[in-house]
Every structure is written in structure tokens, then in C-alpha cells.
Design a protein around this motif. Structure first.
Motif: not given
Length: 275
Positions: A251-254, A256-267
Motif C-alpha cells: 500500500a501507499y498511504v497519503e 491529509y489534514q482531514n483524511r487518510m488516503q490508502v492506495k492498495g495494490f493487488g489484494r
């Protein structure tokens, strides 16, 4: 375009070993999966990469190949020790933390205005401590009591956090409060939602977290299927295990001030989580 306050890569449970596939765990394939993940992170240049534990499945000699790949990472790598990392000969137990770059088994670090607190759930366990040690005796007693109480997570491959580490966690959270820092807690073992993979004293850890207004998320591995829950506004994410199945997962996680954005790879699932 909005920029994240911090970003980091996540790798959970590669469990490399030079042995044949068993129960959908492709131990040897973890090397090429690690290479793919590190190559991606090097292209994105996150602030750091977090390895959530279980770099190996078994055998001290198996550390060398995955560590060689991880050392190619062009940003700092933060390591957590998992239960399988202690699946080595007894005479190598004390060498494991230094070998993988964890001089302190639990620690914290700051990234911008975020404090990351890394817990050691192996502290009281039946695998990280030699028989005859005080910690081993404590683990035996806790495990026996859990079995008597038919606890869902009463497995020998889980562990617990001791009183001193719980006190340290409270002090870290108090300090974050004083410094107005946001907090993400990281652990090999989950503590929520209730699950058989959870830390033995998951409820004790949750009680400490409940006292703080700064905790935004709790990230973990250990549960190879992955898991998610939200409790008192805190996001609990268990990342899926890299060793399982042929397809990769990281995963790649960003943040931000009000949220966590998780970009997942594969499963691994994509997620947008409110903070």
C-alpha cells in the motif's frame, strides 16, 4: 493540487523463506514481490516505508535476501518486528532487532506534525523470549488464563505488551497532546476489531488510546486477510499479508489534514478514511 502532510509505503508480512509453498503461502515469491514494492516506492519517493513485521517465515539465514532488497529503498525504512521474525534458533533471538534495524523494540518518530508510535507486541510472548526468562513465565501465565477464559485470541503466535511499555505509550500520547501533534500508532498485532489475530491485551491498549484526543489511526499487519474497523473516531487498518497467494499486496498511504488516503495494490483495498 492539494499536497499530503506526509506519505509512506506499507509492506506487511512478506514471510520469506527458501521453502515450498504451503497453505497458499508462496514463501519464495516474496522476494520478487518485495522488489516490485520497493521499485514502486522509489518512483513515488514517500517520506518513509513502514514494514509491518514478519520479514521472514522461519530461519535466521533467510533474513539476508529480503534485507538486501529493502536496503535498496531510497527513503528511510521503519521496521516492526513480527512473531515470525523470532522463529529462529534460540541463540539468535537477541540478534534479531539489531539485524533488521530496530535498536529499540518500541519507539516513536516524527514526520512533519505527525508522531508515529511503534509498539512491540512480542515483549511478553512464547517465542521472543527464551524458556526460563521472566517474560516467558509471564507469557505462560497469561496464555493459560486466556485458554481458561476461552479468549478468541488465545494463540501462542500472539503476544502482549508489558506494563512499562503501556506506561511509555501513555507518556508518548501525553507528550503529543502537549505538542499538538497528530498520532498514528503502528503495531505488528491488531487491537481492533475483535479478532483471533489480536494482541493478547488488546483491551488494555485500547484503554490507553481512549485517554488521548490525538490518536487518528492504528495500523497493523499479522492478519493476512486484512481487516478494518473504526472506534471512537480512530481508524484501525490491518494490511493484508504479502506472502499469501501469487498476486502481490502492498500500500501507499497519503495523510491529509482531514483524511487518510490508502492506495492498495493487488489484494489491498483502496480506502479514503476520515481523520
Amino acid at each position: 493540487m492539494e499536497k499530503p502532510e506526509t506519505s509512506f509505503g506499507v509492506i506487511a508480512d512478506p514471510q520469506f523463506a527458501d521453502k515450498d509453498t504451503s497453505r497458499n503461502r508462496y514463501f519464495r515469491m516474496s522476494l520478487e514481490k518485495l522488489e516490485e514494492a520497493i521499485e514502486y516506492f522509489n518512483s513515488r519517493k514517500p517520506d518513509f516505508v513502514m514494514v509491518m513485521g514478519d520479514l521472514i517465515d522461519v530461519g535466521f539465514s533467510n533474513f539476508s535476501k529480503p534485507l538486501e532488497i529493502i536496503n535498496r529503498c531510497e527513503c528511510p525504512v521503519r521496521m516492526i518486528i513480527g512473531n515470525h521474525d523470532y522463529n529462529v534458533a534460540q541463540n539468535h533471538l537477541e540478534e534479531v532487532p539489531l539485524l533488521i534495524g530496530v535498536p529499540e523494540r518500541y519507539y516513536s518518530f516524527r514526520q512533519n506534525n505527525w508522531r508515529f508510535i511503534v509498539l512491540d507486541g512480542n515483549e511478553i510472548s512464547l517465542f521472543a523470549n527464551p524458556p526460563g526468562s521472566m517474560e516467558y513465565a509471564q507469557a505462560e501465565k497469561i496464555h493459560e488464563t486466556m485458554l481458561e477464559n476461552k479468549a478468541e485470541n488465545a494463540f501462542k503466535w500472539n503476544g502482549a505488551i508489558g506494563p512499562a511499555q503501556l506506561g511509555w505509550l501513555e507518556m508518548e500520547l501525553d507528550d503529543a497532546e502537549k505538542n499538538e501533534e497528530e498520532v498514528i500508532v503502528c503495531s505488528h498485532y491488531p487491537v481492533y476489531p475483535p479478532d483471533y489475530h489480536n494482541l493478547w491485551n488488546d483491551n488494555e491498549v485500547l484503554s490507553v488510546l481512549d485517554k488521548s484526543s490525538r490518536v487518528r489511526a492504528f495500523l497493523s499487519g499479522h492478519n493476512h486477510h486484512g481487516n478494518y474497523g473504526c472506534r471512537n473516531g480512530v481508524q484501525f487498518v490491518s494490511f493484508s499479508g504479502m506472502v499469501d497467494f501469487r498476486d502481490n499486496t502492498f500500500a501507499y498511504v497519503e495523510i491529509y489534514q482531514n483524511r487518510m488516503q490508502v492506495k492498495g495494490f493487488g489484494r489491498e483495498s483502496d480506502r479514503t478514511l476520515s481523520l
